[in-house]
Structure formats: C-alpha cells, structure tokens
Design a protein around this motif. Sequence first.
Motif, PDB file in Angstrom:
ATOM      1  N   ILE A 126     -99.675  84.830   9.928  1.00 47.52           N
ATOM      2  CA  ILE A 126    -100.494  84.086  10.449  1.00 47.52           C
ATOM      3  C   ILE A 126    -101.448  84.909  11.645  1.00 47.52           C
ATOM      4  N   PHE A 127    -102.592  85.373  11.255  1.00 47.95           N
ATOM      5  CA  PHE A 127    -103.505  85.936  12.119  1.00 47.95           C
ATOM      6  C   PHE A 127    -104.590  85.051  12.350  1.00 47.95           C
ATOM      7  N   HIS A 143    -107.553  85.414  18.507  1.00 48.50           N
ATOM      8  CA  HIS A 143    -107.414  86.731  18.548  1.00 48.50           C
ATOM      9  C   HIS A 143    -108.336  87.167  19.795  1.00 48.50           C
ATOM     10  N   ALA A 144    -109.847  86.823  19.660  1.00 50.47           N
ATOM     11  CA  ALA A 144    -110.795  86.993  20.977  1.00 50.47           C
ATOM     12  C   ALA A 144    -110.059  87.359  22.246  1.00 50.47           C
ATOM     13  N   PRO A 145    -110.215  88.498  22.800  1.00 48.56           N
ATOM     14  CA  PRO A 145    -109.325  89.220  24.144  1.00 48.56           C
ATOM     15  C   PRO A 145    -109.369  87.892  25.153  1.00 48.56           C
ATOM     16  N   GLY A 146    -110.605  87.351  25.336  1.00 52.86           N
ATOM     17  CA  GLY A 146    -110.501  86.226  26.326  1.00 52.86           C
ATOM     18  C   GLY A 146    -109.774  84.922  25.886  1.00 52.86           C
ATOM     19  N   ARG A 147    -109.829  84.635  24.802  1.00 47.81           N
ATOM     20  CA  ARG A 147    -109.081  83.385  24.379  1.00 47.81           C
ATOM     21  C   ARG A 147    -107.292  84.033  24.396  1.00 47.81           C
ATOM     22  N   ALA A 154     -99.977  77.901  17.208  1.00 48.20           N
ATOM     23  CA  ALA A 154    -100.793  78.850  16.675  1.00 48.20           C
ATOM     24  C   ALA A 154    -100.504  80.185  17.566  1.00 48.20           C
ATOM     25  N   PHE A 155    -100.431  80.088  18.974  1.00 51.82           N
ATOM     26  CA  PHE A 155    -100.416  81.095  19.676  1.00 51.82           C
ATOM     27  C   PHE A 155     -99.036  81.872  19.274  1.00 51.82           C
ATOM     28  N   ALA A 156     -97.938  81.240  19.187  1.00 53.19           N
ATOM     29  CA  ALA A 156     -96.573  81.896  18.774  1.00 53.19           C
ATOM     30  C   ALA A 156     -96.788  82.693  17.413  1.00 53.19           C
ATOM     31  N   LEU A 205     -98.988  89.992  15.339  1.00 58.59           N
ATOM     32  CA  LEU A 205     -99.660  91.017  16.066  1.00 58.59           C
ATOM     33  C   LEU A 205     -98.124  91.952  16.289  1.00 58.59           C
ATOM     34  N   THR A 206     -97.160  91.480  16.635  1.00 58.20           N
ATOM     35  CA  THR A 206     -95.718  92.203  16.715  1.00 58.20           C
ATOM     36  C   THR A 206     -95.353  92.870  15.341  1.00 58.20           C
TER      37      THR A 206
END
Length: 99
Positions: free
Chosen positions: A6-7, A12-16, A82-84, A90-91
């Motif tokens: 799940i990407f 993913h945008a840095p600010g978000r 979604a964040f998790a 990413l990990t």
Amino acid sequence: MSAAPIFDAIIHAPGRLQICALLSGIDDAEFAMIRDRIEVSDFVLSKHLKLLEDAGYVKLRKAASEGRQRTWVSLTPAGKKAFAAHVSELTRLAGIIAG
C-alpha cells in the motif's frame, strides 16, 4: 501470496506525510499549530488538508476560541489506517535498499 503493498500517493507528498505523522500521535491539532510545525503558509496547508479531507483521511472541525473561529484537524480511522499502511510500505522499501 501476500497482499499488495500500500503506497498512498495522497499521503506521500512531504507536507501531507508530515501532517499525518503529526496527527497520528494526538487526538487533534489546531490549524496554526500544524502550519507552524510543518513550516508552510496558510494557503499551502489548506490545500494539503483539502486533499486529505477529500480522501476521507482527516476531519476538520470549526470552533470558536478566544473570540476567533479556529479550525481543528484530526485523522479519521481511515486516515490512521492509510497512514500506517503507507509507513509500513516505506519501511519495507527502505529494507530492500538497506538489505
């Protein structure tokens, strides 16, 4: 076969990504605090929050405080999930690079 990674391009945008990371550890945060922590303008933060809200990842709440209207932001259950998932992906990617 394992589930597809799940990407999340919205997160993913840095600010978000910074907004989600900040909100992941707290119940909610006031707009100005988020703006100051991620060092963006009101306009840029508003755009990021609109995209996250449209995706169902954050909830905005207006409330009067000290005679002014303030906006409070919180991650929704869908946003937390979604964040998790995004951080997990990413990990995993970082592990491939480091491995």
